[in-house]
Design an enzyme around this catalytic site. Structure first.
Site, mmCIF file in Angstrom:
data_model
loop_
_atom_site.group_PDB
_atom_site.id
_atom_site.type_symbol
_atom_site.label_atom_id
_atom_site.label_comp_id
_atom_site.label_asym_id
_atom_site.label_seq_id
_atom_site.Cartn_x
_atom_site.Cartn_y
_atom_site.Cartn_z
ATOM 1 N N HIS A 50 0.831 -1.198 0.000
ATOM 2 C CA HIS A 50 0.000 0.000 0.000
ATOM 3 C C HIS A 50 0.870 1.255 0.000
ATOM 4 O O HIS A 50 0.367 2.361 0.152
ATOM 5 C CB HIS A 50 -0.921 0.003 1.231
ATOM 6 C CG HIS A 50 -2.022 -1.018 1.159
ATOM 7 N ND1 HIS A 50 -1.779 -2.367 1.238
ATOM 8 C CD2 HIS A 50 -3.361 -0.882 1.009
ATOM 9 C CE1 HIS A 50 -2.932 -3.027 1.154
ATOM 10 N NE2 HIS A 50 -3.906 -2.150 1.013
ATOM 11 N N LYS A 110 6.717 2.485 -3.372
ATOM 12 C CA LYS A 110 7.172 1.138 -3.730
ATOM 13 C C LYS A 110 6.437 0.621 -4.961
ATOM 14 O O LYS A 110 7.035 0.038 -5.866
ATOM 15 C CB LYS A 110 6.943 0.171 -2.569
ATOM 16 C CG LYS A 110 7.961 0.244 -1.463
ATOM 17 C CD LYS A 110 7.722 -0.883 -0.473
ATOM 18 C CE LYS A 110 8.682 -0.819 0.697
ATOM 19 N NZ LYS A 110 8.453 -1.931 1.646
ATOM 20 N N ASP A 122 9.759 -6.309 1.138
ATOM 21 C CA ASP A 122 9.983 -5.798 2.489
ATOM 22 C C ASP A 122 11.398 -5.267 2.511
ATOM 23 O O ASP A 122 12.343 -5.979 2.161
ATOM 24 C CB ASP A 122 9.798 -6.876 3.559
ATOM 25 C CG ASP A 122 9.623 -6.234 4.938
ATOM 26 O OD1 ASP A 122 8.645 -5.486 5.117
ATOM 27 O OD2 ASP A 122 10.465 -6.468 5.809
ATOM 28 N N GLY A 150 10.799 7.287 1.645
ATOM 29 C CA GLY A 150 11.424 6.681 2.819
ATOM 30 C C GLY A 150 12.657 7.443 3.261
ATOM 31 O O GLY A 150 12.631 8.668 3.438
ATOM 32 N N HIS A 187 18.993 -1.278 -3.873
ATOM 33 C CA HIS A 187 18.758 -2.590 -3.270
ATOM 34 C C HIS A 187 17.594 -3.306 -3.946
ATOM 35 O O HIS A 187 17.627 -4.510 -4.142
ATOM 36 C CB HIS A 187 18.493 -2.436 -1.777
ATOM 37 C CG HIS A 187 17.461 -1.399 -1.432
ATOM 38 N ND1 HIS A 187 17.523 -0.097 -1.884
ATOM 39 C CD2 HIS A 187 16.328 -1.460 -0.688
ATOM 40 C CE1 HIS A 187 16.489 0.585 -1.429
ATOM 41 N NE2 HIS A 187 15.753 -0.222 -0.702
ATOM 42 N N ARG A 188 16.558 -2.531 -4.302
ATOM 43 C CA ARG A 188 15.404 -3.111 -4.981
ATOM 44 C C ARG A 188 15.797 -3.594 -6.376
ATOM 45 O O ARG A 188 15.379 -4.664 -6.824
ATOM 46 C CB ARG A 188 14.277 -2.073 -5.036
ATOM 47 C CG ARG A 188 12.922 -2.632 -5.433
ATOM 48 C CD ARG A 188 11.799 -1.677 -5.045
ATOM 49 N NE ARG A 188 11.620 -1.649 -3.593
ATOM 50 C CZ ARG A 188 11.929 -0.601 -2.828
ATOM 51 N NH1 ARG A 188 12.413 0.508 -3.360
ATOM 52 N NH2 ARG A 188 11.751 -0.667 -1.527
#
Length: 209
Positions: free
Chosen positions: A24, A28, A84, A169, A196-197
């Site tokens: 949500h 992201k 996550d 973030g 990182h993603r």
């Protein structure tokens, strides 16, 4: 379940079509949608389907990603991808870690969260390390309960005050190694290339697409 060292022949492939992004967090969702765009995948967000957010009761990034992906796949009847991720600060023994979103409070105020991180590091004294890294765990689940997972990482340094308004973030206080700008100062394409993603996505793409 997968990760480094698993036989690639045993990993389940993802076919083109609808895929639930089990988040949500619009930041992201936007990043994941951009990363999936070249592969014939039609991302739909959990929020747009009215799916609830599960309690993140896992003790690792992978466990929480699996929990979110499995719930979304079960409720939607579609494959689901969950992320996550969080900030691991060396001087704080890994905090905020899996609780990175919670440090922003119920109002999701990451300006407040960044200030908390900076204050806690400052409390360690002037010689405290400002080394940190972001971790991203991706879990891909199917309605039958099958799950694959992948974990990425990017190392860097914390700066204060925050710089830049891009990203989301903790991006505005994190300078990745080898760069002189924060993620918050980078355009999305530059961040996607090194984050990182992106690291986790490269593993996912190589394995399942």
């Amino acid at each position: 379940m997968s990760g480094e060292g698993k036989d690639p022949q045993a990993i389940r492939k993802l076919v083109p079509g609808r895929l639930v992004i089990a988040s949500h967090n619009e930041g992201k969702v936007r990043e994941i949608r951009d990363l999936l765009a070249p592969y014939g995948i039609e991302p739909v967000s959990a929020g747009s389907l009215g799916l609830p957010e599960p309690d993140e009761t896992g003790t690792t990034f992978v466990a929480n990603a699996e929990l979110k992906a499995m719930q979304a796949a079960d409720l939607s009847g579609l494959p689901a991808l969950a992320d996550d991720s969080g900030l691991w600060v060396e001087a704080l023994g890994g905090e905020p870690g899996i609780f990175s979103a919670r440090w922003a409070g119920p109002e999701k105020d990451f300006g407040k969260a960044m200030a908390l991180v900076n204050a806690h590091v400052a409390d360690k004294g002037p010689d405290a390390s400002r080394d940190a890294h972001f971790v991203c765990a991706l879990a891909l689940a199917w309605p039958d309960g099958h799950v694959e997972w992948f974990e990425g990482r990017v190392d860097g340094t914390l700066v204060w005050p925050p710089r830049g308004t891009n990203g989301f973030g903790y991006d505005a206080m994190f300078v990745p190694d080898g760069r002189d700008r924060t993620f918050g100062e980078m355009d999305p394409a530059e961040k996607h290339a090194i984050s990182h993603r992106a690291d986790a996505f490269r593993q996912l793409v190589a394995a399942v697409l």
